[in-house]
Design a protein around this motif. Structure first.
Motif, mmCIF file in Angstrom:
data_model
loop_
_atom_site.group_PDB
_atom_site.id
_atom_site.type_symbol
_atom_site.label_atom_id
_atom_site.label_comp_id
_atom_site.label_asym_id
_atom_site.label_seq_id
_atom_site.Cartn_x
_atom_site.Cartn_y
_atom_site.Cartn_z
ATOM 1 N N ILE A 112 15.509 11.942 13.762
ATOM 2 C CA ILE A 112 16.551 12.392 14.675
ATOM 3 C C ILE A 112 16.063 13.665 15.365
ATOM 4 O O ILE A 112 14.962 14.138 15.114
ATOM 5 C CB ILE A 112 17.866 12.663 13.929
ATOM 6 N N LYS A 113 16.904 14.219 16.242
ATOM 7 C CA LYS A 113 16.486 15.405 16.987
ATOM 8 C C LYS A 113 16.298 16.609 16.066
ATOM 9 O O LYS A 113 15.372 17.397 16.253
ATOM 10 C CB LYS A 113 17.518 15.719 18.072
ATOM 11 N N TYR A 119 17.230 1.860 16.468
ATOM 12 C CA TYR A 119 17.908 2.821 17.337
ATOM 13 C C TYR A 119 17.314 4.228 17.285
ATOM 14 O O TYR A 119 17.949 5.184 17.728
ATOM 15 C CB TYR A 119 19.395 2.888 16.984
ATOM 16 N N VAL A 120 16.125 4.358 16.736
ATOM 17 C CA VAL A 120 15.478 5.676 16.703
ATOM 18 C C VAL A 120 15.212 6.163 18.123
ATOM 19 O O VAL A 120 14.654 5.432 18.946
ATOM 20 C CB VAL A 120 14.157 5.618 15.898
ATOM 21 N N GLN A 121 15.610 7.404 18.403
ATOM 22 C CA GLN A 121 15.417 7.990 19.732
ATOM 23 C C GLN A 121 14.318 9.040 19.747
ATOM 24 O O GLN A 121 13.901 9.498 20.804
ATOM 25 C CB GLN A 121 16.732 8.619 20.210
ATOM 26 N N ASN A 122 13.865 9.436 18.585
ATOM 27 C CA ASN A 122 12.861 10.495 18.501
ATOM 28 C C ASN A 122 11.685 9.984 17.680
ATOM 29 O O ASN A 122 11.502 10.350 16.531
ATOM 30 C CB ASN A 122 13.465 11.753 17.852
ATOM 31 N N PRO A 157 19.527 6.385 11.846
ATOM 32 C CA PRO A 157 19.423 7.318 12.970
ATOM 33 C C PRO A 157 20.784 7.579 13.606
ATOM 34 O O PRO A 157 21.819 7.083 13.125
ATOM 35 C CB PRO A 157 18.537 6.547 13.946
ATOM 36 N N GLU A 158 20.796 8.378 14.708
ATOM 37 C CA GLU A 158 21.996 8.450 15.520
ATOM 38 C C GLU A 158 22.322 7.032 15.988
ATOM 39 O O GLU A 158 21.457 6.326 16.479
ATOM 40 C CB GLU A 158 21.786 9.351 16.739
ATOM 41 N N GLY A 159 23.544 6.612 15.806
ATOM 42 C CA GLY A 159 23.906 5.251 16.162
ATOM 43 C C GLY A 159 23.861 4.298 14.995
ATOM 44 O O GLY A 159 24.346 3.171 15.077
#
Length: 246
Positions: free
Chosen positions: A91-92, A116-119, A198-200
């Motif tokens: 995550i961030k 859904y990993v954004q980082n 993760p987020e989400g």
């Protein structure tokens, strides 16, 4: 462990330690000790390496970019390495999540790449730095290992080969409300792992995959949706309280 010399700076070093020897700090540690903390020859600090315990040390020499320390005596014996595996979808706020996992007694920390990993860009050295910083601040002697990042599907496919009989706990947002303490208490004495999404959250496919595996135990974290970093701290606290070293 007893809080010995709790007011002194603590430094993690990667070299063997024993009473009476002298060691040299690297440039980063030298800058932190001398320029940031304003320490001088004759001042004391505590050093540890994750294997030999903690030692009281004295600054004996300060050069341009080098500090030498003399180890006076061992102040704490080495604690056993923690066995709790902590897997997290990046995550961030990576620094926060790794620091808290270190404080809460994780022995192995591993990034897990979920849908859904954004980082997804990770720097292993930075991850280790976050863990070391937490260990220094919180008097942790067993610094967790930072395992290489792994894909979600690969993690599950290789679980038995890599982790043997370790039970994997995951926080299931869709689980029926039930006491997580009761569930985790039944796992006391077993080798445990915790997986945080993760987020989400996890995708529907990922959740179904987890629920279909015999070594996976889902838990509910209550009626509220928690941020990933909050869920990590909450779940680690539950594990340590119900089946860990609390």
């Amino acid at each position: 462990m007893p809080r010995t010399h709790k007011t002194l700076p603590r430094l993690f070093v990667e070299m063997p330690l024993s009473s009476g020897i002298e060691i040299a700090l690297d440039k980063v540690q030298t800058n932190h000790l001398i320029n940031v903390l304003r320490r001088a020859p004759g001042d004391n600090c505590v050093v540890f390496n994750g294997t030999d315990g903690a030692f009281l040390a004295e600054i004996v020499q300060v050069a341009k970019k080098l500090v030498s320390l003399r180890l006076i005596a061992q102040t704490s014996e080495q604690t056993p390495a923690n066995d709790l595996w902590f897997g997290f979808a990046p995550i961030k706020r990576l620094d926060y999540e790794i620091q808290k996992a270190t404080e809460m007694g994780a022995g192995i920390i591993q990034p897990v790449i979920t849908r859904y990993v954004q980082n997804a860009r990770l720097n292993p050295e930075k991850l280790k730095t976050h863990a070391v910083e937490a260990a220094q601040q919180c008097e942790v002697l067993s610094v967790p290992d930072i395992a290489p990042e792994i894909e979600f599907d690969t993690l599950l496919a290789q679980w038995a080969d890599t982790h043997g009989d370790r039970v994997l706990i995951f926080c299931d947002e869709a689980a029926a409300l039930a006491s997580p303490l009761d569930t985790i208490s039944r796992l006391k004495g077993k080798r445990l792992g915790l997986l945080i999404g993760p987020e989400g959250g996890f995708s529907d496919d990922e959740r179904e995959r987890l629920l279909g595996l015999e070594f996976v135990v889902p838990i509910s974290l209550g009626p509220r949706i928690l941020r990933a970093d909050t869920a990590a701290v909450a779940a680690l606290a539950l594990i340590q309280a119900a089946a860990g070293d609390w």
